[in-house]
Design an enzyme around this catalytic site. Structure first.
Site, PDB file in Angstrom:
ATOM      1  N   ILE A 107       4.839   0.182  -4.797  1.00 16.11           N
ATOM      2  CA  ILE A 107       3.507   0.495  -5.321  1.00 16.11           C
ATOM      3  C   ILE A 107       2.630  -0.742  -5.150  1.00 16.11           C
ATOM      4  O   ILE A 107       3.098  -1.873  -5.334  1.00 16.11           O
ATOM      5  CB  ILE A 107       3.563   0.926  -6.807  1.00 16.11           C
ATOM      6  CG1 ILE A 107       2.195   1.455  -7.265  1.00 16.11           C
ATOM      7  CG2 ILE A 107       4.059  -0.201  -7.711  1.00 16.11           C
ATOM      8  CD1 ILE A 107       2.228   2.148  -8.618  1.00 16.11           C
ATOM      9  N   VAL A 117       6.847  -4.274  -5.751  1.00 16.82           N
ATOM     10  CA  VAL A 117       5.401  -4.386  -5.959  1.00 16.82           C
ATOM     11  C   VAL A 117       4.786  -4.954  -4.684  1.00 16.82           C
ATOM     12  O   VAL A 117       5.196  -6.010  -4.195  1.00 16.82           O
ATOM     13  CB  VAL A 117       5.070  -5.294  -7.159  1.00 16.82           C
ATOM     14  CG1 VAL A 117       3.555  -5.410  -7.322  1.00 16.82           C
ATOM     15  CG2 VAL A 117       5.699  -4.733  -8.437  1.00 16.82           C
ATOM     16  N   LYS A 118       3.806  -4.235  -4.145  1.00 16.47           N
ATOM     17  CA  LYS A 118       3.182  -4.644  -2.881  1.00 16.47           C
ATOM     18  C   LYS A 118       2.026  -5.611  -3.133  1.00 16.47           C
ATOM     19  O   LYS A 118       1.115  -5.316  -3.904  1.00 16.47           O
ATOM     20  CB  LYS A 118       2.665  -3.418  -2.120  1.00 16.47           C
ATOM     21  CG  LYS A 118       3.765  -2.517  -1.597  1.00 16.47           C
ATOM     22  CD  LYS A 118       3.211  -1.294  -0.876  1.00 16.47           C
ATOM     23  CE  LYS A 118       2.774  -1.604   0.529  1.00 16.47           C
ATOM     24  NZ  LYS A 118       2.408  -0.367   1.274  1.00 16.47           N
ATOM     25  N   ILE A 119       2.095  -6.748  -2.454  1.00 22.36           N
ATOM     26  CA  ILE A 119       1.057  -7.770  -2.535  1.00 22.36           C
ATOM     27  C   ILE A 119       0.606  -8.090  -1.112  1.00 22.36           C
ATOM     28  O   ILE A 119       1.441  -8.368  -0.245  1.00 22.36           O
ATOM     29  CB  ILE A 119       1.582  -9.049  -3.221  1.00 22.36           C
ATOM     30  CG1 ILE A 119       1.982  -8.734  -4.672  1.00 22.36           C
ATOM     31  CG2 ILE A 119       0.540 -10.161  -3.181  1.00 22.36           C
ATOM     32  CD1 ILE A 119       2.628  -9.905  -5.399  1.00 22.36           C
TER      33      ILE A 119
END
Length: 375
Positions: free
Chosen positions: A110, A141-143
């Site tokens: 996400i 977690v997408k960064i």
């Protein structure tokens, strides 16, 4: 050869097949469960565009929408609830895969709010909040790999949070991402986290590179330029893999391995073909190498199942050949540095636009639901 064999071959070659899509309808209809069972799908990636598309179609979100209206939720809260609910439920669906692969696969991603892509502190805060809200060990977690995202990657990993680094276009930036990953694990260890529980992938975007470079080659118009159409993206990904091999054999990495660290796997993203004149499986069958992820739209998964030519490793040992492609591109007049800068800026802008569309869609749905409740 039947379709299951081709996908099985890809999986057996060491490529993890992830679906680049998620929706409430996929979850409730059993479609995602079928892809896990029948198509060797072992993970899911999402982005703001995917959620904007999902929430604008069908009625799958209506029951939760009515509940949110009754609670007086605003648009931002509603978007957070919709997206984290889908991701949490998908993570539960992949839990057996996660367990069977010791946490390597069975992953669901996400993305942090793309409006924060240029703000390090807010990105870290959002990443921590998403990790806590979804509350599943198989979350990523997408960064984004913007300059401001790099320290956010390190700080998020240092908190023991697993990260999918997204929007990587250049090998130079990819090297910086790996450095940020190493630093994050070193800090995580210092903070008392068990490195065995931290996982990461680095999402290297593929097809968009050809789309941008081919456009520039067409504008140049020489025979030399025309001959290079469709060469850049695969060469770029292969150079990225060469960088992966180099940096993940370093003494710095070996020291982390002794502490139980898991490698940050390369992930081939944007693998749907943009140019219909190209083979629709080229960003899959030409990028086969053990230990990578390929996240595909379902259309690409279907194409691979139907007619991909899986012939084993098509990446290892191709670094020099790939470098020669970029030498030729530069000689033909393509400004490679500008290509990657343009792609990163466009990537951030596209996700910001999709997020705005998502907010607008949910605002409209909330207003409509409030009107219906008032009647």
């Amino acid at each position: 050869m039947n379709s299951t064999d081709r996908l099985a071959q890809l999986s057996a070659a060491g490529v993890s097949i992830w679906l680049d899509d998620l929706s409430r309808e996929r979850l409730e209809s059993g479609n995602l469960a079928e892809l896990i069972r029948d198509r060797h799908v072992v993970g899911v990636t999402t982005n703001p565009t995917i959620f904007a598309n999902a929430l604008s179609k069908g009625e799958s979100y209506d029951p939760q929408l009515r509940e949110l209206v009754a609670r007086g939720a605003d648009t931002d809260a509603a978007v957070r609830e919709f997206t984290t609910t889908d991701v949490r439920n998908a993570a539960d669906l992949f839990r057996d895969v996660y367990t069977a692969t010791n946490g390597v696969d069975g992953r669901v991603s996400i993305e942090v709010d793309p409006r924060l892509a240029r703000d390090t502190d807010k990105t870290v805060a959002e990443a921590k909040d998403l990790w806590k809200t979804v509350d599943r060990p198989n979350l990523l977690v997408k960064i984004p790999a913007t300059e401001e995202g790099l320290p956010a990657i390190t700080r998020t990993l240092a908190e023991g949070i697993s990260v999918n680094v997204t929007l990587i276009f250049s090998v130079e930036r990819y090297r910086a991402v790996i450095d940020a990953f190493f630093a994050g694990l070193e800090q995580a260890k210092a903070n008392g986290h068990d490195l065995r529980g931290i996982h990461s992938v680095a999402s290297f975007f593929v097809s968009r590179v050809d789309a941008e470079v081919d456009k520039r080659l067409a504008a140049i118009g020489t025979d030399e330029a025309t001959a290079l159409r469709g060469e850049a993206a695969i060469a770029n990904a292969r150079l990225a893999y060469s960088a992966f091999e180099e940096l993940f054999s370093s003494e710095r990495w070996q020291a982390l391995v002794k502490e139980g660290a898991n490698p940050q796997r390369p992930l081939w993203a944007s693998t749907g073909v943009k140019d219909p004149s190209y083979s629709d499986t080229r960003y899959v069958d030409q990028l086969v190498v053990s230990g990578v992820v390929n996240t595909m739209p379902e259309k690409t998964i279907d194409a691979v199942a139907d007619h991909a030519e899986i012939t084993g490793d098509t990446v290892t040992g191709t670094g020099e050949q790939a470098k020669a492609v970029f030498d030729k591109l530069s000689a033909a007049g393509v400004d490679i540095t500008d290509v990657f800068l343009t792609l990163e800026n466009e990537g951030v802008e596209k996700f910001e636009k999709s997020w705005t569309e998502l907010l607008d869609t949910v605002t409209g749905q909330l207003e409509k639901a409030k009107g219906g409740a008032a009647e």
